[in-house]
Write a protein that holds these residues in place. Structure first.
Motif, PDB file in Angstrom:
ATOM      1  N   ASP A  48     -44.969  45.293  54.692  1.00 35.36           N
ATOM      2  CA  ASP A  48     -44.503  44.371  53.657  1.00 35.36           C
ATOM      3  C   ASP A  48     -42.984  44.224  53.684  1.00 35.36           C
ATOM      4  OD1 ASP A  48     -46.849  43.414  52.649  1.00 35.36           O
ATOM      5  OD2 ASP A  48     -46.742  44.471  50.734  1.00 35.36           O
ATOM      6  N   ASP A  49     -42.267  45.313  53.927  1.00 28.27           N
ATOM      7  CA  ASP A  49     -40.805  45.245  53.993  1.00 28.27           C
ATOM      8  C   ASP A  49     -40.354  44.353  55.142  1.00 28.27           C
ATOM      9  OD1 ASP A  49     -40.371  46.819  51.793  1.00 28.27           O
ATOM     10  OD2 ASP A  49     -40.009  48.662  52.930  1.00 28.27           O
ATOM     11  N   GLN A 125     -24.024  50.958  55.890  1.00 29.00           N
ATOM     12  CA  GLN A 125     -25.194  51.652  56.428  1.00 29.00           C
ATOM     13  C   GLN A 125     -26.008  52.300  55.310  1.00 29.00           C
ATOM     14  OE1 GLN A 125     -24.101  54.538  59.389  1.00 29.00           O
ATOM     15  NE2 GLN A 125     -26.033  54.277  60.474  1.00 29.00           N
ATOM     16  N   VAL A 126     -25.333  52.818  54.300  1.00 30.69           N
ATOM     17  CA  VAL A 126     -26.006  53.450  53.164  1.00 30.69           C
ATOM     18  C   VAL A 126     -26.508  52.398  52.177  1.00 30.69           C
ATOM     19  CG1 VAL A 126     -25.616  54.922  51.140  1.00 30.69           C
ATOM     20  CG2 VAL A 126     -24.712  55.608  53.359  1.00 30.69           C
ATOM     21  N   LEU A 127     -25.722  51.354  51.977  1.00 29.40           N
ATOM     22  CA  LEU A 127     -25.991  50.362  50.933  1.00 29.40           C
ATOM     23  C   LEU A 127     -27.079  49.353  51.311  1.00 29.40           C
ATOM     24  CD1 LEU A 127     -25.150  49.335  48.160  1.00 29.40           C
ATOM     25  CD2 LEU A 127     -23.301  48.063  49.263  1.00 29.40           C
ATOM     26  N   MET A 128     -27.086  48.869  52.528  1.00 26.95           N
ATOM     27  CA  MET A 128     -28.007  47.790  52.899  1.00 26.95           C
ATOM     28  C   MET A 128     -29.494  48.116  52.700  1.00 26.95           C
ATOM     29  SD  MET A 128     -26.442  45.052  53.222  1.00 26.95           S
ATOM     30  CE  MET A 128     -27.783  44.006  53.762  1.00 26.95           C
ATOM     31  N   PRO A 129     -29.962  49.332  53.023  1.00 29.74           N
ATOM     32  CA  PRO A 129     -31.385  49.598  52.759  1.00 29.74           C
ATOM     33  C   PRO A 129     -31.748  49.478  51.268  1.00 29.74           C
ATOM     34  CG  PRO A 129     -30.497  51.244  54.255  1.00 29.74           C
ATOM     35  CD  PRO A 129     -29.336  50.422  53.768  1.00 29.74           C
ATOM     36  N   GLN A 130     -30.787  49.716  50.389  1.00 28.22           N
ATOM     37  CA  GLN A 130     -31.038  49.628  48.945  1.00 28.22           C
ATOM     38  C   GLN A 130     -31.115  48.192  48.453  1.00 28.22           C
ATOM     39  OE1 GLN A 130     -27.791  51.737  47.147  1.00 28.22           O
ATOM     40  NE2 GLN A 130     -28.477  53.726  47.864  1.00 28.22           N
ATOM     41  N   VAL A 131     -30.378  47.287  49.110  1.00 30.56           N
ATOM     42  CA  VAL A 131     -30.298  45.915  48.614  1.00 30.56           C
ATOM     43  C   VAL A 131     -31.008  44.897  49.495  1.00 30.56           C
ATOM     44  CG1 VAL A 131     -28.113  46.381  47.441  1.00 30.56           C
ATOM     45  CG2 VAL A 131     -28.074  45.415  49.729  1.00 30.56           C
ATOM     46  N   ARG A 132     -31.587  45.327  50.615  1.00 27.04           N
ATOM     47  CA  ARG A 132     -32.232  44.407  51.561  1.00 27.04           C
ATOM     48  C   ARG A 132     -33.261  43.539  50.845  1.00 27.04           C
ATOM     49  NH1 ARG A 132     -32.719  47.427  55.918  1.00 27.04           N
ATOM     50  NH2 ARG A 132     -30.784  46.545  56.662  1.00 27.04           N
ATOM     51  N   GLY A 133     -33.136  42.241  51.047  1.00 22.90           N
ATOM     52  CA  GLY A 133     -34.069  41.298  50.431  1.00 22.90           C
ATOM     53  C   GLY A 133     -33.707  40.938  49.005  1.00 22.90           C
ATOM     54  N   ARG A 134     -32.763  41.683  48.426  1.00 28.89           N
ATOM     55  CA  ARG A 134     -32.398  41.426  47.028  1.00 28.89           C
ATOM     56  C   ARG A 134     -30.955  40.959  46.885  1.00 28.89           C
ATOM     57  NH1 ARG A 134     -33.535  46.146  43.321  1.00 28.89           N
ATOM     58  NH2 ARG A 134     -32.219  47.270  44.758  1.00 28.89           N
TER      59      ARG A 134
END
Length: 150
Positions: A48-49, A125-134
């Motif tokens: 889904d991700d 690198q730390v931030l993008m996985p938290q905000v990906r798609g949002r």
């Protein structure tokens, strides 16, 4: 229900709606084709991700095209592209506000111990996985650079 199943169900509903659902149907088919191409490329089914990232990429392409159509004075294409964007946004999670991104960026800066513009990559690198798609990656990068004094 997975995102792929939701797309399939929405496509069936758009097919039943005939003319009213025509643009919606075409947009959903376009997304499904992009998902299928990504699956062929990766030689496996997407999570889904991963489907979300495909939809986000399609949305970004439409937004870039929209700006070009507006500059070119093509109102017919502007209207169509805006309708496609509206359909795509239905499948993405609620977008983060600039303030929310700024807060998450501050946390990431603290977590990584970033001190200046040279540390943008570490923070991203730390931030993008938290905000990906949002949140849009360019906006996130701009906020991080601003916070790091770059």
């Amino acid at each position: 229900m997975t995102l792929k199943q939701r797309l399939a169900e929405d496509m069936k509903a758009a097919m039943r709606a005939r003319e009213e659902g025509r643009l919606r149907l075409e947009t959903i088919r376009m997304v499904q084709a992009a998902v299928k191409n990504a699956e062929i490329e990766r030689r496996r089914e997407l999570t889904d991700d991963e489907v979300l990232s495909v939809i986000a990429r399609e949305l970004k392409q439409r937004q870039e095209a929209l700006a070009e159509f507006q500059r070119g004075g093509r109102q017919d294409l502007v209207d169509r592209t805006q309708a496609e964007i509206a359909v795509l946004k239905e499948y993405l999670p609620q977008q983060l506000t600039a303030g929310e991104v700024r807060g998450l960026a501050r946390e990431a800066i603290e977590k990584t111990g970033a001190r200046g513009p040279q540390d943008v990559g570490k923070v991203m690198q730390v931030l993008m996985p938290q905000v990906r798609g949002r949140a849009d990656g360019r906006e996130v990068n701009q906020i991080v650079r601003e916070l790091l004094g770059g």
